[in-house]
Design an enzyme around this catalytic site. Structure first.
Site, PDB file in Angstrom:
ATOM      1  N   GLY A 211     111.634  77.306 149.135  1.00 43.49           N
ATOM      2  CA  GLY A 211     112.700  76.291 149.103  1.00 43.49           C
ATOM      3  C   GLY A 211     114.001  76.971 148.710  1.00 43.49           C
ATOM      4  N   GLY A 212     114.217  78.147 149.236  1.00 44.95           N
ATOM      5  CA  GLY A 212     115.339  79.003 148.803  1.00 44.95           C
ATOM      6  C   GLY A 212     116.663  78.711 149.494  1.00 44.95           C
ATOM      7  CG  ASP A 254     105.231  71.675 154.531  1.00 44.70           C
ATOM      8  OD1 ASP A 254     105.503  71.744 153.317  1.00 44.70           O
ATOM      9  OD2 ASP A 254     104.789  70.647 155.071  1.00 44.70           O
ATOM     10  CE  LYS A 268     119.170  78.316 140.859  1.00 44.00           C
ATOM     11  NZ  LYS A 268     119.532  77.170 141.713  1.00 44.00           N
ATOM     12  CG  HIS A 272     114.202  69.579 139.177  1.00 42.94           C
ATOM     13  ND1 HIS A 272     115.417  69.507 138.519  1.00 42.94           N
ATOM     14  CD2 HIS A 272     114.498  69.913 140.465  1.00 42.94           C
ATOM     15  CE1 HIS A 272     116.385  69.774 139.370  1.00 42.94           C
ATOM     16  NE2 HIS A 272     115.860  70.031 140.542  1.00 42.94           N
TER      17      HIS A 272
END
Ligand code: SAM
Ligand SMILES: O=c1cc(-c2ccc(O)cc2)oc2c(O)c(O)ccc12
Length: 371
Positions: A211-212, A254, A268, A272
């Site tokens: 997810g960079g 994915d 990062k 959350h």
């Protein structure tokens, strides 16, 4: 009567607090107007405190009434700590008997984060998070809490019928703001981690940033450790919109399905965004990726908040940021900020044997999780 046992002074303070919290939304919105007008840029580039009249002409406020309004905005922003306001005697013009008093404004560390072109700017963060579509999630939260929107997992869905990610990918202005916001944060946060905590990357030869985004974190890691093989795993539309980054490979995929093999995975501001069940699914894929690379020695590096559990000795402003982010995630992504206990619980559920937490990034921490 409410507050039966309270003193007169305590009741007045409580009522003032209700006013201040009610009008609290004016803080981000007045900062937003300041950024839209380019006020922090004007104050910072002036080379010394800037007078109201110079500020007004620099940001394009010409009418006398609007200059007086600008003075009131600057007075409030200075009270919030954004600028330092003082009064000086302006030089007397020819024929004038007395010099007029004039307000001047100086920059502060707070305003330095709102200068648009600075490498550490948080202006995109402010503009993204004051975007009307986004703020409007809150108007559906009470209905969501009461179960009146059973089909919606959280406030944003209840308000708009889709996810934040769908709106980010389909509204061009939001997409640009979101990418800018993520890239600005990645640039300074990862530069700080690599500089202050190089030991986190010790003996690693390859890293996948899951997810960079557009590769800003991966580039910061590559800059600090040129021998590291850096890969970004991202969704197709994000990769399609990301310019090539020298030395960084982009893999479309994915994170719930498969994470490419590497010594280390970086997560990062990803976990959350998700609830515990999804967080465990993502972590399992990451654990598989680092154990495929090395039976022992691989790790998952998480940059996220470890919420204070209410014990003393913590910075009030950092705890405030943690609570704000937590309810923000509740409303907008269905995710959560987690306490140390909650982190350990999801890491254990995903099969990790231990973790090390370094709380050295303001409200955020570095969590190194070992298989
Ligand atoms: C909040 S952003 C964080 C970006 C980046 N890590 C940073 O901190 O700057 C979350 C990222 O996760 C990506 N993402 C969401 N779902 C994903 C999936 N299923 N697989 C891979 N990436 C995903 C989004 O496209 C987005 O770029
Ligand atoms: O600071 C943000 C903002 C968002 C956000 C705001 C508005 C939208 O329409 C979509 C997304 O999302 C964030 C996020 O997912 C994250 O992990 C950290 C920060 C932010």
């Amino acid at each position: 009567m409410a507050g039966g046992g309270s003193t007169h002074k305590e009741l007045l303070t409580a009522q003032t607090r209700v006013w201040n919290y009610t009008f609290g939304y004016i803080r981000p919105l007045s900062l937003m107007v300041a950024v839209q007008l380019g006020i922090p840029d004007a104050v910072h580039s002036h080379g010394g405190p800037i007078s109201l009249s110079d500020l007004a002409s620099t940001v394009g406020v010409a009418e006398a009434g609007k200059v007086r309004a600008l003075r009131r905005l600057m007075r409030a922003l200075s009270h919030f700590g954004c600028f330092e306001r003082s009064v000086t005697k302006a030089a007397a013009g020819e024929g004038e008997r007395e010099a007029d008093e004039e307000e001047v404004y100086a920059p502060t560390p707070f305003s330095s984060y709102l200068v648009k072109d600075s490498p550490t700017t948080a202006a995109p963060f402010l503009l993204l998070n004051t975007y009307p579509l986004f703020v409007s999630s809150w108007y559906s939260m009470a209905a969501w809490f009461r179960g009146e929107r059973p089909e919606s997992a959280y406030g944003f869905e209840a308000a708009h019928g889709g996810t934040v990610w769908e709106s980010v990918s389909s509204v061009a202005e939001l997409k640009a703001l979101f990418n800018d916001c993520m890239a600005c944060d990645a640039r300074w946060a990862i530069a700080l981690v690599t500089k202050e905590h190089p030991e986190v990357f010790k003996e690693l030869t390859s890293l996948v940033d899951v997810g960079g985004g557009n590769g800003t974190s991966a580039k910061a890691i590559k800059d600090a450790f040129p021998d590291m093989r850096c890969t970004v795993l991202e969704l197709r539309h994000v990769i399609a919109a990301s310019p090539a980054v020298e030395g960084v490979d982009f893999v479309e995929g994915d994170m719930f399905e498969h994470v490419p093999t590497a010594d280390a995975v970086l997560l990062k501001w990803v976990l959350h965004d998700w609830n515990d069940e999804d967080g465990v699914r993502i972590l399992r894929r990451c654990r598989e990726a680092v154990t495929r690379a090395r039976e022992r020695g691989g790790k998952v590096i998480i940059v996220d908040m470890v919420m204070s559990d209410g014990d003393g000795g913590v910075d009030w402003e950092e705890v405030e940021a943690q609570h704000l982010f937590d309810v923000y995630m509740l409303a907008n992504t269905g995710g959560a900020e987690r306490t140390e206990k909650e982190w350990r619980r999801i890491l254990t559920a995903a099969g990790f044997s231990s973790c090390k937490i370094t709380p050295d990034l303001g409200p955020r921490s570095i969590i190194e999780a070992y298989p």
